[in-house]
Design an enzyme around this catalytic site. Structure first.
Site, mmCIF file in Angstrom:
data_model
loop_
_atom_site.group_PDB
_atom_site.id
_atom_site.type_symbol
_atom_site.label_atom_id
_atom_site.label_comp_id
_atom_site.label_asym_id
_atom_site.label_seq_id
_atom_site.Cartn_x
_atom_site.Cartn_y
_atom_site.Cartn_z
ATOM 1 N N GLY A 27 -2.308 -3.531 13.920
ATOM 2 C CA GLY A 27 -0.873 -3.983 13.554
ATOM 3 C C GLY A 27 -0.470 -4.054 12.371
ATOM 4 N N GLY A 28 -0.669 -3.225 12.053
ATOM 5 C CA GLY A 28 -0.302 -2.815 10.426
ATOM 6 C C GLY A 28 0.371 -2.661 9.824
ATOM 7 N NE ARG A 29 4.489 0.425 7.895
ATOM 8 C CZ ARG A 29 5.059 -0.110 6.782
ATOM 9 N NH1 ARG A 29 3.787 -0.756 6.199
ATOM 10 N NH2 ARG A 29 5.893 -0.116 6.416
ATOM 11 N N GLY A 30 2.763 -5.488 10.085
ATOM 12 C CA GLY A 30 3.726 -6.825 10.775
ATOM 13 C C GLY A 30 3.496 -6.731 9.237
ATOM 14 C CE1 TYR B 270 1.310 -15.250 18.459
ATOM 15 C CE2 TYR B 270 1.112 -17.479 17.674
ATOM 16 C CZ TYR B 270 0.621 -15.946 17.321
ATOM 17 O OH TYR B 270 0.275 -15.892 16.436
ATOM 18 C CE LYS C 209 -2.918 -14.772 17.721
ATOM 19 N NZ LYS C 209 -3.553 -12.987 17.569
#
Length: 370
Positions: free
Chosen positions: A23-26, A167, A171
């Site tokens: 998720g490195g572009r979050g 969510y 989580k």
């Protein structure tokens, strides 16, 4: 894809440390990637997009340079695709798992697939690839039932029997998986539970800017929240990895979860109004809305959403009774365990972070207008 091995010889290969960020572009992940690059890591950035599109900004410039000289590589990866994950994790020492489904979408099948099944795939891929450490980005919401307020709670508070949305439910399930995976196949794990994150690139600033001078309070306006500046969340991740890298730290922190906040709990509405004033929207008056009225409105919106969704007109429900209730409850958390065991301490104060975030947003807004 870049490799931790180099043709220049074993000495260079041994000195090169690779990590992966899912998720490195979050929002938070972009700041994490930048911090890892600054500290000497080579970073494999993974996300869903088929290719990397860079925009303006300090973190983007840093990543652009790193991609150019090989200190960073991008890989299109679905966290539910085990084969893609094992390719991305090959040769990395640590995985920072930040990928998650959009919290705004209260879609249980989607959240379960990404947050639970995806996290299980990440864990399995870490084991196969002999990754040493897995730092999982969880959420302070995993202990919140949506009904009772939380005030300075610590990690001894159990998960609730019922969650307010898909969510937080998923989580929490993902966090359990990561904790259970600790010290299996030589994999060390740690979970971080950030408070409400804000900073350059967030959605808080544009949302509050769109309200202009409209100031409102839902309920009695006395509830507090634990906001956390994004760079402090990033620092918490680095502290967790550094701690797990030592024998004593692994014994103490392996398989644990930690709250990460700015350690400056503040009245929710005061914080929101401070942001608006920093944006140049001076408070003329405040509209107080009774919780009972907002609940009625939210139920009507929920009913309308169900009808519109059925006909494919509306896909995302942003106003729900649970979210309205959330805005009237205390939600503050103790970071004592993170301070004592991870060596965590906020590096940016709440007010300084707020000013940085607002200035960054205004600069970005002006660039888009020019």
């Amino acid at each position: 894809m870049g490799s931790p091995r180099s043709d220049d010889g074993r000495r260079e290969a041994k000195a090169t440390r690779w990590c992966a960020v899912t998720g490195g572009r979050g929002f938070m992940a972009r700041h994490l990637v930048a911090a890892l690059l600054r500290s000497g890591w080579h970073v494999r950035v993974t996300d869903l997009a088929p290719s990397l599109v860079l925009g303006p900004g300090e973190t983007e410039d840093l990543l652009r340079d790193a991609l150019g000289d090989g200190r960073a590589v991008y890989a299109s990866v679905d966290v539910c695709n085990f084969e893609q994950l094992t390719t991305a994790f090959e040769g990395v020492d640590v995985v920072f798992h930040t990928a998650t489904a959009d919290p705004i979408k209260n879609n249980l099948p989607l959240h379960y697939k990404v947050n639970v099944e995806g996290t299980k795939s990440v864990i399995d891929a870490c084991k196969i690839c002999k990754v040493k450490r897995l730092i999982h980005t969880s959420s302070s919401g995993v202990v919140f039932d949506g009904v009772h307020g939380l005030f300075d709670v610590n990690e001894s508070l159990p998960y609730p029997d019922k969650f307010p949305d898909a969510y937080t439910q998923t989580k929490a399930e993902a966090e359990k998986l990561v904790i259970k995976a600790n010290d299996i196949n030589d994999l060390l794990t740690c979970c971080l539970r950030p408070g409400s994150i804000f900073g350059p690139g967030d959605m808080v600033m544009p949302t509050l800017d769109s309200y202009g001078r409209t100031n409102f309070i839902i309920g009695d306006g006395k509830n507090c929240d634990d906001f956390v500046y994004v760079e402090n969340v990033v620092y918490g991740h680095i502290c967790a990895d550094t701690t797990l890298s030592t024998i004593e730290g692994a014994k103490t922190s392996g398989g644990k979860a930690y709250f990460i906040t700015n350690m400056e709990p503040i009245n929710l509405w005061d914080f929101l109004h401070m942001v608006q004033e920093e944006l140049g929207h001076k408070r003329l008056f405040t509209i107080r809305i009774p919780l009972s009225l907002m609940k009625l409105v939210s139920y009507l919106v929920e009913w309308a959403y169900m009808i519109l969704h059925r006909y494919g007109i509306c896909q995302t429900q942003r106003v729900t009774p649970a979210r309205i209730k959330y805005m009237t409850l205390n939600r503050t958390f103790s970071c004592n365990r993170a301070v004592e065991e991870l060596g965590y301490k906020p590096t940016v104060t709440l007010m300084d972070g707020l000013k940085i975030a607002v200035n960054s947003y205004i600069q970005s807004k002006n660039m888009n207008l020019s």
